[in-house]
Design a protein around this motif. Sequence first.
Motif, mmCIF file in Angstrom:
data_model
loop_
_atom_site.group_PDB
_atom_site.id
_atom_site.type_symbol
_atom_site.label_atom_id
_atom_site.label_comp_id
_atom_site.label_asym_id
_atom_site.label_seq_id
_atom_site.Cartn_x
_atom_site.Cartn_y
_atom_site.Cartn_z
ATOM 1 N N TYR A 38 0.856 -1.176 0.000
ATOM 2 C CA TYR A 38 0.000 0.000 0.000
ATOM 3 C C TYR A 38 0.895 1.230 0.000
ATOM 4 O O TYR A 38 1.909 1.258 0.715
ATOM 5 C CB TYR A 38 -0.930 0.010 1.217
ATOM 6 C CG TYR A 38 -2.055 -0.977 1.082
ATOM 7 C CD1 TYR A 38 -3.258 -0.609 0.496
ATOM 8 C CD2 TYR A 38 -1.899 -2.290 1.509
ATOM 9 C CE1 TYR A 38 -4.291 -1.532 0.350
ATOM 10 C CE2 TYR A 38 -2.923 -3.217 1.361
ATOM 11 C CZ TYR A 38 -4.107 -2.823 0.790
ATOM 12 O OH TYR A 38 -5.126 -3.732 0.635
ATOM 13 N N ARG A 41 0.395 8.735 1.344
ATOM 14 C CA ARG A 41 0.472 9.274 2.700
ATOM 15 C C ARG A 41 -0.329 8.423 3.681
ATOM 16 O O ARG A 41 0.125 8.126 4.777
ATOM 17 C CB ARG A 41 -0.028 10.715 2.726
ATOM 18 C CG ARG A 41 0.015 11.363 4.108
ATOM 19 C CD ARG A 41 -0.632 12.737 4.108
ATOM 20 N NE ARG A 41 -0.208 13.510 2.957
ATOM 21 C CZ ARG A 41 0.621 14.549 3.004
ATOM 22 N NH1 ARG A 41 1.110 14.947 4.150
ATOM 23 N NH2 ARG A 41 0.950 15.191 1.895
ATOM 24 N N ASP A 42 -1.532 8.014 3.269
ATOM 25 C CA ASP A 42 -2.408 7.238 4.151
ATOM 26 C C ASP A 42 -2.298 5.732 3.925
ATOM 27 O O ASP A 42 -3.072 4.969 4.508
ATOM 28 C CB ASP A 42 -3.858 7.682 3.955
ATOM 29 C CG ASP A 42 -4.063 9.146 4.298
ATOM 30 O OD1 ASP A 42 -3.390 9.644 5.225
ATOM 31 O OD2 ASP A 42 -4.882 9.799 3.610
ATOM 32 N N LYS A 43 -1.393 5.307 3.063
ATOM 33 C CA LYS A 43 -1.216 3.884 2.736
ATOM 34 C C LYS A 43 -2.560 3.237 2.382
ATOM 35 O O LYS A 43 -2.900 2.158 2.846
ATOM 36 C CB LYS A 43 -0.566 3.125 3.903
ATOM 37 C CG LYS A 43 0.785 3.654 4.313
ATOM 38 C CD LYS A 43 1.824 3.296 3.292
ATOM 39 C CE LYS A 43 3.212 3.695 3.782
ATOM 40 N NZ LYS A 43 4.154 3.918 2.738
ATOM 41 N N ASN A 44 -3.313 3.905 1.489
ATOM 42 C CA ASN A 44 -4.640 3.422 1.118
ATOM 43 C C ASN A 44 -4.775 3.029 -0.353
ATOM 44 O O ASN A 44 -5.858 2.679 -0.805
ATOM 45 C CB ASN A 44 -5.697 4.469 1.479
ATOM 46 C CG ASN A 44 -5.447 5.813 0.812
ATOM 47 O OD1 ASN A 44 -4.413 6.025 0.173
ATOM 48 N ND2 ASN A 44 -6.380 6.733 0.984
ATOM 49 N N VAL A 96 -7.188 9.983 -5.860
ATOM 50 C CA VAL A 96 -6.506 9.475 -4.664
ATOM 51 C C VAL A 96 -5.239 8.717 -5.089
ATOM 52 O O VAL A 96 -4.185 8.839 -4.454
ATOM 53 C CB VAL A 96 -7.444 8.584 -3.814
ATOM 54 C CG1 VAL A 96 -6.690 7.896 -2.683
ATOM 55 C CG2 VAL A 96 -8.596 9.425 -3.248
ATOM 56 N N ALA A 100 -1.301 9.613 -4.291
ATOM 57 C CA ALA A 100 -0.355 8.623 -3.765
ATOM 58 C C ALA A 100 0.902 8.570 -4.641
ATOM 59 O O ALA A 100 2.022 8.474 -4.118
ATOM 60 C CB ALA A 100 -1.010 7.246 -3.692
ATOM 61 N N TYR A 103 2.873 11.715 -3.858
ATOM 62 C CA TYR A 103 3.471 11.585 -2.520
ATOM 63 C C TYR A 103 4.711 10.689 -2.587
ATOM 64 O O TYR A 103 5.770 11.044 -2.060
ATOM 65 C CB TYR A 103 2.440 11.016 -1.542
ATOM 66 C CG TYR A 103 2.980 10.814 -0.151
ATOM 67 C CD1 TYR A 103 2.992 11.861 0.766
ATOM 68 C CD2 TYR A 103 3.483 9.580 0.242
ATOM 69 C CE1 TYR A 103 3.501 11.678 2.051
ATOM 70 C CE2 TYR A 103 3.999 9.389 1.517
ATOM 71 C CZ TYR A 103 3.998 10.448 2.413
ATOM 72 O OH TYR A 103 4.514 10.263 3.682
ATOM 73 N N TYR A 127 -7.771 1.968 -5.970
ATOM 74 C CA TYR A 127 -8.407 2.639 -4.836
ATOM 75 C C TYR A 127 -9.902 2.689 -5.125
ATOM 76 O O TYR A 127 -10.337 3.271 -6.133
ATOM 77 C CB TYR A 127 -7.867 4.055 -4.612
ATOM 78 C CG TYR A 127 -8.558 4.743 -3.462
ATOM 79 C CD1 TYR A 127 -8.215 4.434 -2.154
ATOM 80 C CD2 TYR A 127 -9.572 5.654 -3.689
ATOM 81 C CE1 TYR A 127 -8.864 5.034 -1.094
ATOM 82 C CE2 TYR A 127 -10.230 6.262 -2.635
ATOM 83 C CZ TYR A 127 -9.878 5.953 -1.344
ATOM 84 O OH TYR A 127 -10.532 6.552 -0.281
#
Length: 185
Positions: A38, A41-44, A96, A100, A103, A127
Amino acid sequence: MYAIRAIVAAALLLPSAFAAAVPSVEYCQNPRVVSTEYIGRDKNVLVQHTACDTVAAPQVAHAIEARQSNNVCGTPFNTFCFTPSGGGPDPNDCHVITDALLYDSQNVGALFTLDPAQNTSVITMTYQSCESFMVNQDSVALTYCRTDWASILDNLAFNCQATQNAHGGLSVATNQEWFIQVQHS
């Protein structure tokens, strides 16, 4: 009798109509996910590296040695939207993935490699409703920029939607070395 002939004729034409509307790219034979992680930033955002026995390769001549990596950042490409409309990803979900990629470009590194010799011919990012993948169609390793993928992803996600009579799309290098696709996950 004429009704039966008309039904049979329509049935024979139907698959070719769908084939023209939905691209069928047999790009990866015997796909195997070799790593999953993943990112962002949010590992999503789910990232999967996929190995292929063979990848549908174009007839491209290279002067590059197989042991070298071919940096294809900034190379020209053509963009196509998939028609007809309906069933495409939410462009906000795709954004999103874009975030990522940006990032990771700042925090991991600007470049990444798709290398058939290392069993990574395909990288897929997912995502929610959005899935984007990049395919190396060449026999040598390709190095690409995360920022370029992010730009292509946003362009496809926001410009290949129902309002444009589309449901996702793809960008293909003009020399057919690679392509990036956006579709519903």
